[in-house]
Scaffold this active site. Structure first.
Site, mmCIF file in Angstrom:
data_model
loop_
_atom_site.group_PDB
_atom_site.id
_atom_site.type_symbol
_atom_site.label_atom_id
_atom_site.label_comp_id
_atom_site.label_asym_id
_atom_site.label_seq_id
_atom_site.Cartn_x
_atom_site.Cartn_y
_atom_site.Cartn_z
ATOM 1 N N ARG A 68 87.954 42.729 31.486
ATOM 2 C CA ARG A 68 86.897 41.718 31.567
ATOM 3 C C ARG A 68 87.604 40.356 31.600
ATOM 4 O O ARG A 68 88.788 40.241 31.294
ATOM 5 C CB ARG A 68 85.971 41.774 30.344
ATOM 6 C CG ARG A 68 85.092 43.018 30.265
ATOM 7 C CD ARG A 68 84.069 43.081 31.376
ATOM 8 N NE ARG A 68 83.173 44.233 31.232
ATOM 9 C CZ ARG A 68 83.434 45.459 31.685
ATOM 10 N NH1 ARG A 68 84.563 45.714 32.309
ATOM 11 N NH2 ARG A 68 82.552 46.425 31.524
ATOM 12 N N GLY A 81 90.284 51.805 26.873
ATOM 13 C CA GLY A 81 90.524 50.369 26.673
ATOM 14 C C GLY A 81 91.261 49.714 27.822
ATOM 15 O O GLY A 81 91.661 48.552 27.735
ATOM 16 N N SER A 118 81.986 39.849 19.936
ATOM 17 C CA SER A 118 81.384 39.758 18.604
ATOM 18 C C SER A 118 81.615 41.052 17.813
ATOM 19 O O SER A 118 81.913 41.018 16.616
ATOM 20 C CB SER A 118 79.896 39.420 18.708
ATOM 21 O OG SER A 118 79.283 40.186 19.711
ATOM 22 N N TYR A 120 66.318 42.438 33.994
ATOM 23 C CA TYR A 120 67.217 41.272 33.937
ATOM 24 C C TYR A 120 67.833 41.004 35.314
ATOM 25 O O TYR A 120 67.718 39.894 35.847
ATOM 26 C CB TYR A 120 68.309 41.543 32.908
ATOM 27 C CG TYR A 120 69.248 40.381 32.666
ATOM 28 C CD1 TYR A 120 68.832 39.252 31.954
ATOM 29 C CD2 TYR A 120 70.571 40.421 33.107
ATOM 30 C CE1 TYR A 120 69.704 38.195 31.707
ATOM 31 C CE2 TYR A 120 71.444 39.373 32.865
ATOM 32 C CZ TYR A 120 71.007 38.258 32.156
ATOM 33 O OH TYR A 120 71.884 37.209 31.912
ATOM 34 N N ASP A 121 68.449 42.046 35.902
ATOM 35 C CA ASP A 121 69.169 41.849 37.177
ATOM 36 C C ASP A 121 68.221 41.393 38.291
ATOM 37 O O ASP A 121 68.478 40.419 38.990
ATOM 38 C CB ASP A 121 69.850 43.163 37.617
ATOM 39 C CG ASP A 121 70.859 43.675 36.605
ATOM 40 O OD1 ASP A 121 70.985 43.052 35.532
ATOM 41 O OD2 ASP A 121 71.514 44.693 36.870
ATOM 42 N N GLN A 141 89.925 49.205 30.773
ATOM 43 C CA GLN A 141 88.990 48.427 31.602
ATOM 44 C C GLN A 141 89.188 46.940 31.316
ATOM 45 O O GLN A 141 89.561 46.565 30.195
ATOM 46 C CB GLN A 141 87.527 48.862 31.357
ATOM 47 C CG GLN A 141 86.916 48.527 30.019
ATOM 48 C CD GLN A 141 87.135 49.594 28.961
ATOM 49 O OE1 GLN A 141 88.183 50.235 28.917
ATOM 50 N NE2 GLN A 141 86.168 49.786 28.073
HETATM 51 P P1 NAD Z 1 70.772 33.460 24.283
HETATM 52 O O1 NAD Z 1 69.936 34.672 24.131
HETATM 53 O O2 NAD Z 1 71.594 33.027 23.120
HETATM 54 O O3 NAD Z 1 69.899 32.210 24.754
HETATM 55 C C1 NAD Z 1 68.701 32.322 25.460
HETATM 56 C C2 NAD Z 1 67.679 31.430 24.786
HETATM 57 O O4 NAD Z 1 66.456 31.487 25.522
HETATM 58 C C3 NAD Z 1 67.360 31.869 23.355
HETATM 59 O O5 NAD Z 1 67.415 30.755 22.495
HETATM 60 C C4 NAD Z 1 65.950 32.440 23.457
HETATM 61 O O6 NAD Z 1 65.226 32.325 22.249
HETATM 62 C C5 NAD Z 1 65.375 31.618 24.581
HETATM 63 N N1 NAD Z 1 64.272 32.253 25.300
HETATM 64 C C6 NAD Z 1 64.182 33.527 25.753
HETATM 65 N N2 NAD Z 1 63.016 33.720 26.402
HETATM 66 C C7 NAD Z 1 62.343 32.535 26.352
HETATM 67 C C8 NAD Z 1 61.086 32.094 26.817
HETATM 68 N N3 NAD Z 1 60.252 32.933 27.488
HETATM 69 N N4 NAD Z 1 60.714 30.811 26.600
HETATM 70 C C9 NAD Z 1 61.520 29.961 25.925
HETATM 71 N N5 NAD Z 1 62.734 30.331 25.442
HETATM 72 C C10 NAD Z 1 63.138 31.595 25.657
HETATM 73 O O7 NAD Z 1 71.689 33.710 25.564
HETATM 74 P P2 NAD Z 1 72.857 32.841 26.165
HETATM 75 O O8 NAD Z 1 74.061 33.695 26.172
HETATM 76 O O9 NAD Z 1 72.921 31.504 25.549
HETATM 77 O O10 NAD Z 1 72.363 32.718 27.691
HETATM 78 C C11 NAD Z 1 71.775 31.539 28.197
HETATM 79 C C12 NAD Z 1 71.493 31.731 29.688
HETATM 80 O O11 NAD Z 1 72.719 31.993 30.370
HETATM 81 C C13 NAD Z 1 70.563 32.915 29.980
HETATM 82 O O12 NAD Z 1 69.670 32.550 31.005
HETATM 83 C C14 NAD Z 1 71.506 34.001 30.440
HETATM 84 O O13 NAD Z 1 70.863 34.882 31.346
HETATM 85 C C15 NAD Z 1 72.606 33.188 31.112
HETATM 86 N N6 NAD Z 1 73.888 33.918 31.111
HETATM 87 C C16 NAD Z 1 74.610 34.095 29.941
HETATM 88 C C17 NAD Z 1 75.802 34.817 29.983
HETATM 89 C C18 NAD Z 1 76.661 35.024 28.746
HETATM 90 O O14 NAD Z 1 77.760 35.602 28.855
HETATM 91 N N7 NAD Z 1 76.260 34.578 27.573
HETATM 92 C C19 NAD Z 1 76.257 35.359 31.188
HETATM 93 C C20 NAD Z 1 75.466 35.182 32.343
HETATM 94 C C21 NAD Z 1 74.292 34.447 32.294
HETATM 95 N N1 UDP Z 2 83.309 47.600 24.564
HETATM 96 C C1 UDP Z 2 84.133 48.263 23.670
HETATM 97 N N2 UDP Z 2 83.755 48.270 22.369
HETATM 98 C C2 UDP Z 2 82.642 47.651 21.892
HETATM 99 C C3 UDP Z 2 81.806 46.958 22.817
HETATM 100 C C4 UDP Z 2 82.164 46.954 24.153
HETATM 101 O O1 UDP Z 2 85.155 48.832 24.052
HETATM 102 O O2 UDP Z 2 82.394 47.695 20.666
HETATM 103 C C5 UDP Z 2 83.707 47.556 25.979
HETATM 104 C C6 UDP Z 2 82.627 47.945 26.958
HETATM 105 O O3 UDP Z 2 82.634 49.348 27.180
HETATM 106 C C7 UDP Z 2 83.035 47.173 28.184
HETATM 107 C C8 UDP Z 2 83.663 45.900 27.633
HETATM 108 O O4 UDP Z 2 83.987 46.201 26.278
HETATM 109 O O5 UDP Z 2 84.023 47.880 28.916
HETATM 110 C C9 UDP Z 2 82.739 44.679 27.691
HETATM 111 O O6 UDP Z 2 81.497 45.031 27.123
HETATM 112 P P1 UDP Z 2 80.319 43.967 26.911
HETATM 113 O O7 UDP Z 2 79.102 44.747 26.514
HETATM 114 O O8 UDP Z 2 80.776 42.911 25.980
HETATM 115 O O9 UDP Z 2 80.130 43.261 28.317
HETATM 116 P P2 UDP Z 2 79.894 43.802 29.810
HETATM 117 O O10 UDP Z 2 80.177 45.284 29.896
HETATM 118 O O11 UDP Z 2 78.485 43.450 30.133
HETATM 119 O O12 UDP Z 2 80.886 43.017 30.598
#
Ligand code: NAD
Ligand code: UDP
Length: 330
Positions: free
Chosen positions: A220, A216, A198, A154-155, A218
């Site tokens: 965000r 807890g 969630s 991913y990264d 940390q």
């Molecule tokens: P999500 O998983 O809900 O949405 C991604 C969508 O892309 C899904 O509907 C999935 O089915 C579709 N998808 C995956 N691979 C595919 C492919 N090969 N072809 C066509 N469709 C494909 O995630 P999201 O949270 O809505 O994220 C949307 C975008 O934003 C992503 O690119 C993600 O990296 C970026 N993003 C999200 C967050 C966040 O906090 N949600 C943070 C940083 C970046």
């Molecule tokens: N976390 C937690 N309980 C959970 C899920 C996550 O305490 O049930 C913490 C986790 O360790 C992190 C923060 O919540 O410090 C955010 O986690 P998340 O996976 O949502 O996002 P990210 O770490 O990628 O920012």
């Protein structure tokens, strides 16, 4: 942004890849509300038709099942490239496909943008900064990323996508926009992806213990999805010479414990707090520096956490009522 600035969206044909996902479905809604024609493309890996069901009868909305690792031949004016699983559970499920989506997928949509002369926006991520030595991170920071770890698909995939966007821009004069998105939450986020918002909401609504990892303390910074999609639109319509990358997220920091307390309050839950070990490499702090977005886009989040959480709680209450989730929240 002034209402008039969106007039130009009328008659525009806009492609949203990943449009049936969490952020993508909100973006499709906003674009339709602004008068655009929207082509939503998704392979339903993490997204679902359910997320766009309310849009199906809309005369300006079209849904296409397609995997962006394969070329796509359509005629559009603008492209938002959001396709990619976003949570570790999902992107690590098939890491090779994740890299392909980031790299082959970007090549395909950039090739499309080049052919039809469309402006294209990439949904990049704060993860391009990796495990950063700088807090908060500005766009000038190059990051500290492990190239061979389990998060690298991913990264590094997202980093390579940024490289491709800038090379298509320099080499082929494609008009690009790159948004580095930080933690975003709201209705339609995936119930089983293990993210803190969630998890806590579902645990609170089901009367299960709220699992706090570590003590807890940390922090965000959580951005409500409506604020984020507003920012993406502003970025798309910013002057051509502004490519980004630009950070997008909420700079208001909150501890994980404060988040748990807010959710317990909002849900009137009797859930107890349960401590679990802190995952390895769990960052102590994460907060975006959004000075650039403020300056160039006049953008900053306006939804406060309690408001955004209340709407997200309402969404999960409905999901639980309709029993459309199984085994949600550990
Ligand atoms: P999500 O998983 O809900 O949405 C991604 C969508 O892309 C899904 O509907 C999935 O089915 C579709 N998808 C995956 N691979 C595919 C492919 N090969 N072809 C066509 N469709 C494909 O995630 P999201 O949270 O809505 O994220 C949307 C975008 O934003 C992503 O690119 C993600 O990296 C970026 N993003 C999200 C967050 C966040 O906090 N949600 C943070 C940083 C970046
Ligand atoms: N976390 C937690 N309980 C959970 C899920 C996550 O305490 O049930 C913490 C986790 O360790 C992190 C923060 O919540 O410090 C955010 O986690 P998340 O996976 O949502 O996002 P990210 O770490 O990628 O920012």
């Amino acid at each position: 942004m002034q209402q008039g600035e969106f007039k130009e969206l009328t008659r525009k044909r806009i492609l949203v890849t990943g449009g049936a996902g969490f952020i993508g479905s909100h973006l499709c809604e906003l674009l339709l509300a602004r008068g655009a024609e929207v082509l939503c493309v998704d392979n339903y890996f993490t997204g679902t038709r359910e997320h766009v069901r309310a849009l199906m009868d809309h005369p300006r909305f079209e849904l296409l099942r397609h995997d962006i690792t394969f070329p796509l031949y359509v005629e559009v004016d603008e492209i938002y490239n959001l396709a990619c699983p976003a949570s570790p559970i999902h992107y690590q499920f098939d890491p090779v496909q994740t890299t392909k989506t980031c790299v082959h997928g970007s090549i395909n949509v950039l090739g499309l943008a080049k052919r039809v002369k469309a402006r294209i926006l990439q949904a990049s991520t704060s993860e391009v900064y990796g495990d950063p030595e700088e807090h908060p991170q500005t766009e000038g920071y190059w990051g500290r990323v492990n190239p061979i770890g389990t998060r690298s698909c991913y990264d590094e995939g997202k980093r390579c996508a940024e490289t491709l966007f800038f090379d298509y821009h320099r080499q082929h004069k494609v008009e690009i926009k790159v948004a580095r998105i930080f933690n975003t939450y709201g209705p339609r986020m995936h119930p089983n992806d293990g993210r803190v918002v969630s998890n806590f909401i579902l645990q609170a609504l089901q009367g299960k213990p709220i699992t706090i990892y570590g003590d807890g303390s940390q922090t965000r910074s959580f951005c409500y999805v409506d604020d984020l999609v507003d920012g993406l639109l502003r970025l798309m319509h910013s002057p051509a010479d502004f490519t980004g990358p630009v950070n997008m997220g909420n700079p208001v920091e909150c501890t994980v414990l404060e988040l748990a307390e807010a959710i317990v309050r909002l849900t009137n839950s009797r859930s107890a707090i349960e401590r679990k070990p802190l995952p390895t490499d769990d960052p102590r702090r994460r907060r975006p520096d959004i000075a650039l977005a403020r300056e160039r886009l006049g953008w900053e989040p306006t939804t406060d956490l309690n408001h955004g959480l209340a709407r997200t709680v309402a969404y999960f209450e409905t999901l639980l009522r309709e029993r459309t989730i199984e085994g949600a929240a550990p």
